[in-house]
Design a protein around this motif. Structure first.
Motif, PDB file in Angstrom:
ATOM      1  N   ILE A  55       0.937  -1.115   0.124  1.00  0.00           N
ATOM      2  CA  ILE A  55       0.046   0.037   0.036  1.00  0.00           C
ATOM      3  C   ILE A  55       1.010   1.008  -0.031  1.00  0.00           C
ATOM      4  CG2 ILE A  55      -1.616   1.478   1.190  1.00  0.00           C
ATOM      5  CD1 ILE A  55      -2.961  -1.201   0.220  1.00  0.00           C
ATOM      6  N   ARG A  56       1.925   1.327   0.887  1.00  0.00           N
ATOM      7  CA  ARG A  56       2.828   2.204   0.848  1.00  0.00           C
ATOM      8  C   ARG A  56       3.456   2.844  -0.405  1.00  0.00           C
ATOM      9  NH1 ARG A  56       7.474   1.737   4.821  1.00  0.00           N
ATOM     10  NH2 ARG A  56       6.422  -0.204   5.166  1.00  0.00           N
ATOM     11  N   TYR A  57       3.799   1.914  -1.134  1.00  0.00           N
ATOM     12  CA  TYR A  57       4.425   2.113  -2.242  1.00  0.00           C
ATOM     13  C   TYR A  57       3.747   1.963  -3.486  1.00  0.00           C
ATOM     14  CZ  TYR A  57       8.533   2.004   0.968  1.00  0.00           C
ATOM     15  OH  TYR A  57       9.138   2.489   1.892  1.00  0.00           O
ATOM     16  N   SER A  58       2.241   2.127  -3.366  1.00  0.00           N
ATOM     17  CA  SER A  58       1.461   1.818  -4.268  1.00  0.00           C
ATOM     18  C   SER A  58       1.367   3.349  -5.193  1.00  0.00           C
ATOM     19  CB  SER A  58       0.097   1.459  -4.139  1.00  0.00           C
ATOM     20  OG  SER A  58      -0.827   2.319  -3.180  1.00  0.00           O
ATOM     21  N   ASP A  59       0.287   3.369  -5.887  1.00  0.00           N
ATOM     22  CA  ASP A  59       0.069   4.761  -6.682  1.00  0.00           C
ATOM     23  C   ASP A  59       0.256   5.799  -5.987  1.00  0.00           C
ATOM     24  OD1 ASP A  59      -2.444   3.555  -9.100  1.00  0.00           O
ATOM     25  OD2 ASP A  59      -0.267   3.432  -9.169  1.00  0.00           O
ATOM     26  N   LYS A  60      -0.508   6.041  -4.885  1.00  0.00           N
ATOM     27  CA  LYS A  60      -0.646   7.396  -4.147  1.00  0.00           C
ATOM     28  C   LYS A  60      -1.269   7.134  -2.893  1.00  0.00           C
ATOM     29  CE  LYS A  60      -1.848  10.680  -7.677  1.00  0.00           C
ATOM     30  NZ  LYS A  60      -2.884  11.506  -8.292  1.00  0.00           N
ATOM     31  N   ILE A  61      -0.516   8.194  -2.087  1.00  0.00           N
ATOM     32  CA  ILE A  61      -1.204   8.116  -0.539  1.00  0.00           C
ATOM     33  C   ILE A  61      -1.504   9.731  -0.520  1.00  0.00           C
ATOM     34  CG2 ILE A  61      -0.483   8.305   1.851  1.00  0.00           C
ATOM     35  CD1 ILE A  61       1.026   6.033   1.376  1.00  0.00           C
ATOM     36  N   THR A  62      -2.612   9.908  -0.094  1.00  0.00           N
ATOM     37  CA  THR A  62      -3.229  11.549   0.142  1.00  0.00           C
ATOM     38  C   THR A  62      -3.063  11.651   1.623  1.00  0.00           C
ATOM     39  OG1 THR A  62      -4.821  11.355  -1.463  1.00  0.00           O
ATOM     40  CG2 THR A  62      -5.111  13.293   0.059  1.00  0.00           C
ATOM     41  N   PHE A  63      -2.186  12.638   2.049  1.00  0.00           N
ATOM     42  CA  PHE A  63      -1.936  12.936   3.363  1.00  0.00           C
ATOM     43  C   PHE A  63      -2.768  14.287   3.837  1.00  0.00           C
ATOM     44  CE2 PHE A  63       0.243  14.410   7.087  1.00  0.00           C
ATOM     45  CZ  PHE A  63       0.295  13.218   7.893  1.00  0.00           C
ATOM     46  N   VAL A  64      -3.944  14.031   4.608  1.00  0.00           N
ATOM     47  CA  VAL A  64      -4.655  15.165   4.974  1.00  0.00           C
ATOM     48  C   VAL A  64      -4.185  15.712   6.377  1.00  0.00           C
ATOM     49  CG1 VAL A  64      -7.039  15.924   5.363  1.00  0.00           C
ATOM     50  CG2 VAL A  64      -6.613  14.105   3.549  1.00  0.00           C
ATOM     51  N   SER A  65      -3.724  16.911   6.354  1.00  0.00           N
ATOM     52  CA  SER A  65      -3.233  17.165   7.507  1.00  0.00           C
ATOM     53  C   SER A  65      -3.129  18.826   7.573  1.00  0.00           C
ATOM     54  CB  SER A  65      -1.657  16.698   7.745  1.00  0.00           C
ATOM     55  OG  SER A  65      -1.088  17.330   8.772  1.00  0.00           O
ATOM     56  N   ASP A  66      -2.765  19.188   8.805  1.00  0.00           N
ATOM     57  CA  ASP A  66      -2.603  20.502   8.916  1.00  0.00           C
ATOM     58  C   ASP A  66      -1.417  21.229   8.525  1.00  0.00           C
ATOM     59  OD1 ASP A  66      -0.866  19.715  10.981  1.00  0.00           O
ATOM     60  OD2 ASP A  66      -2.231  20.739  12.602  1.00  0.00           O
TER      61      ASP A  66
END
Length: 87
Positions: A55-66
């Motif tokens: 999962i970590r190295y798949s297409d994309k990780i969207t990180f929603v943060s401040d």
């Protein structure tokens, strides 16, 4: 898990005493990882490393943060494709 290519990663504070980090598969809505601790860069690393590699190295990780400095400085190093979005 291989069908999951987009993961949302976020955190929730509890009375400013601790934070719950979590990663959820956008399509499956499954919790892929969580970590309860204080908001420290070491805990961001521990949490990020707990997300399965496929999962970590798949297409994309969207990180929603401040856009806290811990996330801005560390997350791109732990994921090949990371988008940081200010919430």
């Amino acid at each position: 898990m291989k069908e999951e290519t987009h993961v949302e990663v976020d955190e929730i504070w509890h009375k400013r005493k601790f934070v719950v980090y979590f990663a959820i598969g956008r399509r499956t809505k499954l919790i892929l990882n969580y970590h309860i601790e204080d908001r420290d860069y070491r805990n961001v690393i521990t949490f990020q490393q707990g997300i399965p590699e496929e999962i970590r190295y798949s297409d994309k990780i969207t990180f929603v943060s401040d856009a806290h400095v811990n996330y801005l400085n560390l997350l791109p190093d732990y994921t090949e494709n990371c988008i940081i979005v200010k919430s």
